[in-house]
Design a protein around this motif. Structure first.
Motif, PDB file in Angstrom:
ATOM      1  N   THR A  26       0.807  -1.021   0.104  1.00 46.05           N
ATOM      2  CA  THR A  26      -0.042  -0.038  -0.069  1.00 46.05           C
ATOM      3  C   THR A  26       0.972   1.338  -0.134  1.00 46.05           C
ATOM      4  OG1 THR A  26      -1.772  -1.206   1.356  1.00 46.05           O
ATOM      5  CG2 THR A  26      -1.585   1.312   1.222  1.00 46.05           C
ATOM      6  N   GLY A  27       0.367   2.265  -0.584  1.00 46.07           N
ATOM      7  CA  GLY A  27       1.007   3.583  -0.335  1.00 46.07           C
ATOM      8  C   GLY A  27       0.020   4.675  -0.354  1.00 46.07           C
ATOM      9  N   PHE A  28       0.539   5.889  -0.012  1.00 44.46           N
ATOM     10  CA  PHE A  28      -0.497   7.126   0.002  1.00 44.46           C
ATOM     11  C   PHE A  28      -0.050   8.308  -0.590  1.00 44.46           C
ATOM     12  CE2 PHE A  28       1.647   6.970   3.812  1.00 44.46           C
ATOM     13  CZ  PHE A  28       1.908   8.233   4.080  1.00 44.46           C
ATOM     14  N   TYR A  29      -0.837   8.999  -1.277  1.00 46.96           N
ATOM     15  CA  TYR A  29      -0.496  10.185  -1.949  1.00 46.96           C
ATOM     16  C   TYR A  29      -0.500  11.598  -1.234  1.00 46.96           C
ATOM     17  CZ  TYR A  29      -0.493  14.067  -5.598  1.00 46.96           C
ATOM     18  OH  TYR A  29      -0.612  15.264  -6.165  1.00 46.96           O
ATOM     19  N   LEU A  30       0.494  12.090  -1.327  1.00 54.69           N
ATOM     20  CA  LEU A  30       0.759  13.483  -0.516  1.00 54.69           C
ATOM     21  C   LEU A  30       0.903  14.667  -1.724  1.00 54.69           C
ATOM     22  CD1 LEU A  30       3.112  12.900   2.401  1.00 54.69           C
ATOM     23  CD2 LEU A  30       0.949  13.182   2.528  1.00 54.69           C
ATOM     24  N   ARG A  31      -0.048  15.491  -1.683  1.00 59.29           N
ATOM     25  CA  ARG A  31      -0.307  16.627  -2.926  1.00 59.29           C
ATOM     26  C   ARG A  31       0.750  17.506  -2.606  1.00 59.29           C
ATOM     27  NH1 ARG A  31      -5.407  20.013  -3.573  1.00 59.29           N
ATOM     28  NH2 ARG A  31      -6.538  18.231  -4.028  1.00 59.29           N
ATOM     29  N   GLN A  32       0.984  17.846  -1.345  1.00 57.98           N
ATOM     30  CA  GLN A  32       2.133  18.877  -0.998  1.00 57.98           C
ATOM     31  C   GLN A  32       3.489  18.633  -1.454  1.00 57.98           C
ATOM     32  OE1 GLN A  32       2.691  19.509   3.202  1.00 57.98           O
ATOM     33  NE2 GLN A  32       4.441  20.874   3.017  1.00 57.98           N
ATOM     34  N   TYR A  33       3.689  17.481  -1.906  1.00 57.38           N
ATOM     35  CA  TYR A  33       5.084  17.022  -2.431  1.00 57.38           C
ATOM     36  C   TYR A  33       4.814  16.149  -3.771  1.00 57.38           C
ATOM     37  CZ  TYR A  33       6.855  17.644   2.385  1.00 57.38           C
ATOM     38  OH  TYR A  33       7.255  18.100   3.487  1.00 57.38           O
ATOM     39  N   LEU A  72      11.648   3.766   3.902  1.00 55.88           N
ATOM     40  CA  LEU A  72      10.565   4.532   2.872  1.00 55.88           C
ATOM     41  C   LEU A  72      10.967   4.552   1.710  1.00 55.88           C
ATOM     42  CD1 LEU A  72      10.597   7.723   5.264  1.00 55.88           C
ATOM     43  CD2 LEU A  72       8.667   6.247   4.821  1.00 55.88           C
ATOM     44  N   ALA A  73       9.994   4.849   0.993  1.00 50.22           N
ATOM     45  CA  ALA A  73      10.152   4.908  -0.648  1.00 50.22           C
ATOM     46  C   ALA A  73       9.147   5.685  -0.998  1.00 50.22           C
ATOM     47  CB  ALA A  73      10.035   3.607  -1.407  1.00 50.22           C
ATOM     48  N   PHE A  74       9.632   6.731  -2.075  1.00 50.85           N
ATOM     49  CA  PHE A  74       8.864   7.716  -2.811  1.00 50.85           C
ATOM     50  C   PHE A  74       8.691   7.325  -4.244  1.00 50.85           C
ATOM     51  CE2 PHE A  74      10.723  10.901   0.271  1.00 50.85           C
ATOM     52  CZ  PHE A  74      10.042  10.316   1.484  1.00 50.85           C
ATOM     53  N   LEU A  75       7.198   7.452  -4.646  1.00 54.08           N
ATOM     54  CA  LEU A  75       6.849   7.133  -6.132  1.00 54.08           C
ATOM     55  C   LEU A  75       6.448   8.184  -6.915  1.00 54.08           C
ATOM     56  CD1 LEU A  75       5.055   3.677  -5.476  1.00 54.08           C
ATOM     57  CD2 LEU A  75       7.454   4.018  -5.472  1.00 54.08           C
ATOM     58  N   ILE A  86      -4.421  15.175   1.423  1.00 49.39           N
ATOM     59  CA  ILE A  86      -4.260  14.860   2.966  1.00 49.39           C
ATOM     60  C   ILE A  86      -2.911  15.506   3.636  1.00 49.39           C
ATOM     61  CG2 ILE A  86      -5.464  12.684   2.659  1.00 49.39           C
ATOM     62  CD1 ILE A  86      -2.877  11.237   2.377  1.00 49.39           C
ATOM     63  N   LYS A  87      -3.296  15.561   4.888  1.00 44.87           N
ATOM     64  CA  LYS A  87      -2.218  16.448   5.465  1.00 44.87           C
ATOM     65  C   LYS A  87      -1.379  15.512   6.661  1.00 44.87           C
ATOM     66  CE  LYS A  87      -4.378  21.053   4.972  1.00 44.87           C
ATOM     67  NZ  LYS A  87      -5.089  22.133   5.980  1.00 44.87           N
ATOM     68  N   LEU A  88      -0.063  16.017   6.683  1.00 41.21           N
ATOM     69  CA  LEU A  88       0.818  15.492   7.790  1.00 41.21           C
ATOM     70  C   LEU A  88       0.635  16.194   9.200  1.00 41.21           C
ATOM     71  CD1 LEU A  88       4.133  15.133   6.103  1.00 41.21           C
ATOM     72  CD2 LEU A  88       2.673  13.383   6.466  1.00 41.21           C
ATOM     73  N   LEU A 180      11.009  13.688   3.161  1.00 39.93           N
ATOM     74  CA  LEU A 180      10.517  14.286   2.079  1.00 39.93           C
ATOM     75  C   LEU A 180      11.252  15.479   1.847  1.00 39.93           C
ATOM     76  CD1 LEU A 180       6.767  13.897   3.172  1.00 39.93           C
ATOM     77  CD2 LEU A 180       7.816  13.001   0.881  1.00 39.93           C
ATOM     78  N   ASP A 181      11.458  16.409   2.890  1.00 38.36           N
ATOM     79  CA  ASP A 181      12.232  17.701   2.674  1.00 38.36           C
ATOM     80  C   ASP A 181      13.597  17.504   2.296  1.00 38.36           C
ATOM     81  OD1 ASP A 181      10.084  19.051   3.749  1.00 38.36           O
ATOM     82  OD2 ASP A 181      10.645  18.977   5.705  1.00 38.36           O
ATOM     83  N   ILE A 182      14.163  16.330   2.651  1.00 36.67           N
ATOM     84  CA  ILE A 182      15.715  16.261   2.140  1.00 36.67           C
ATOM     85  C   ILE A 182      15.439  15.927   0.511  1.00 36.67           C
ATOM     86  CG2 ILE A 182      17.507  14.443   1.959  1.00 36.67           C
ATOM     87  CD1 ILE A 182      17.011  14.215   4.942  1.00 36.67           C
ATOM     88  N   TYR A 183      14.338  15.256  -0.020  1.00 38.97           N
ATOM     89  CA  TYR A 183      14.238  14.803  -1.216  1.00 38.97           C
ATOM     90  C   TYR A 183      13.826  15.779  -2.199  1.00 38.97           C
ATOM     91  CZ  TYR A 183      13.046  12.582  -5.569  1.00 38.97           C
ATOM     92  OH  TYR A 183      13.147  12.096  -6.958  1.00 38.97           O
TER      93      TYR A 183
END
Length: 367
Positions: A26-33, A72-75, A86-88, A180-183
């Protein structure tokens, strides 16, 4: 404060199904990033995975960032799809006993959301803090969000202790936000975070193609392979057959020896079990009619068709009407496989139309 139902409903369109040759998650989408977040172990050393969601069909997604230490992984997010925001939240505000919701949606399973409480907000394992929760987490839900009662993501569901009674662990939001901020300044570049010194390794700074330039540890960027993955044996024959029938193999793969394709409005799932030597192909058609008076004539029709069909069987699984074929692996060849699968695909699409038009069957609801 939103209700539990409202919170769960707000996440349905942002939860992403992820599949590789080795399994699902599973994963989830963060619009901010503009990125999909999941676990590193879900992508399993793949630089490209299959994703699907309620707002878009299956597609290929590039893995841009991997982080073995924090799992962690980002796609890459799906193109031309507007997904909700959705917000952190803030992990530091959480405390033992706070209610939380673990959300996931692995391939082949229903959308799941389980509610529980934080058993320990800062359980330390291997030098990292984890949120220990008692909400039930399915292994396939790895990478899904852990949500507070304000509807904010305060963790990433990461692992369970097998044999434990609902012992689940989520990586706190603070680690995710830092990654997220590093990448973020390098978005769109393949990268990996060194498991030893946490330095962000990129194609332009990697030492000799495989070492962290900061500490010298061996690392691996999520780079596309020069040679495509090639299955062997019966699995290779199945994929060659699907290719010959015009199916996209990368999108069809849903795990080890599992493929899923669409033919018209029918969904066909193909499973090969080397241990019992059989290939099971199940075409999920439509749902039983809501009018009880139509059930008996429908059953009569299914039985009559089974009498005439050779090698194909219509059946009911819960509310689903399914058209199935079983093939012994030693009997499968490229030539007869194309014939048998083509027949299944064509019959599935045709039956789906007949059952809905003539017997009042209902459209199948996609998970």
């Amino acid at each position: 404060m939103p209700s539990t139902v409202e919170i769960v409903d707000s996440f349905k369109d942002t939860i992403i199904q992820i599949a590789t040759q080795a399994g699902t998650g599973t994963g989830f989408y963060l619009r901010q990033y503009d990125l999909i977040v999941t676990n590193n172990h879900v992508v399993d050393n793949n630089a490209e995975v299959t994703i699907a969601g309620k707002q878009f069909e299956k597609a290929l997604s590039r893995v841009w960032y991997t982080d073995r230490k924090h799992d962690l992984a980002f796609l890459q997010a799906p193109a031309q799809v507007q997904l909700p925001e959705i917000k952190l939240g803030e992990y530091i505000r959480m405390k033992d006993g706070d209610p939380v919701i673990a959300i996931g949606h692995p391939y082949g399973l229903n959308y799941t959301a389980t509610q529980g409480v934080i058993s320990k907000v800062d359980r330390v394992r291997e030098g990292l803090k984890y949120i220990q929760i008692d909400a039930a987490i399915n292994p396939g839900n790895s990478g899904g969000p852990l949500v507070n009662m304000s509807g904010e993501v305060i963790g990433v569901n990461t692992f369970i202790i097998r044999g434990g009674d609902n012992l689940g662990f989520a990586l706190p939001e603070q680690y995710l936000r830092t990654a997220l901020d590093i990448y973020a300044p390098y978005k769109g570049k393949p990268s990996t975070r060194c498991h030893a010194c946490e330095f962000l390794v990129l194609p332009e700074n990697i030492d000799n193609g495989k070492y962290c330039p900061s500490c010298g540890s061996e690392v691996k960027l999520p780079e596309l392979p020069k040679e495509e993955y090639e299955p062997v044996g019966v699995s290779k024959t199945i994929e060659n057959i699907l290719k010959a029938l015009g199916k996209d193999i990368k999108l069809a793969r849903e795990g080890v020896n599992i493929w899923s394709v669409k033919e018209g409005s029918a969904k066909i799932v193909i499973r090969y079990n080397p241990e019992n030597y059989f290939i099971a192909s199940d075409a999920y058609l439509c749902l039983l009619p809501s009018d009880g008076m139509k059930i008996k004539p429908l059953y009569q029709y299914l039985l009559q068709e089974n009498y005439h069909n050779k090698g194909l069987v219509l059946s009911c699984q819960n509310q689903n009407i399914v058209l199935s074929r079983i093939i012994y692996d030693l009997d499968l060849s490229q030539e007869n496989g194309e014939l048998l699968f083509r027949q299944l695909f064509q019959k599935a699409d045709a039956y789906d139309d007949i059952l809905k038009k003539e017997h009042g069957c209902l459209d199948r609801v996609e998970e």
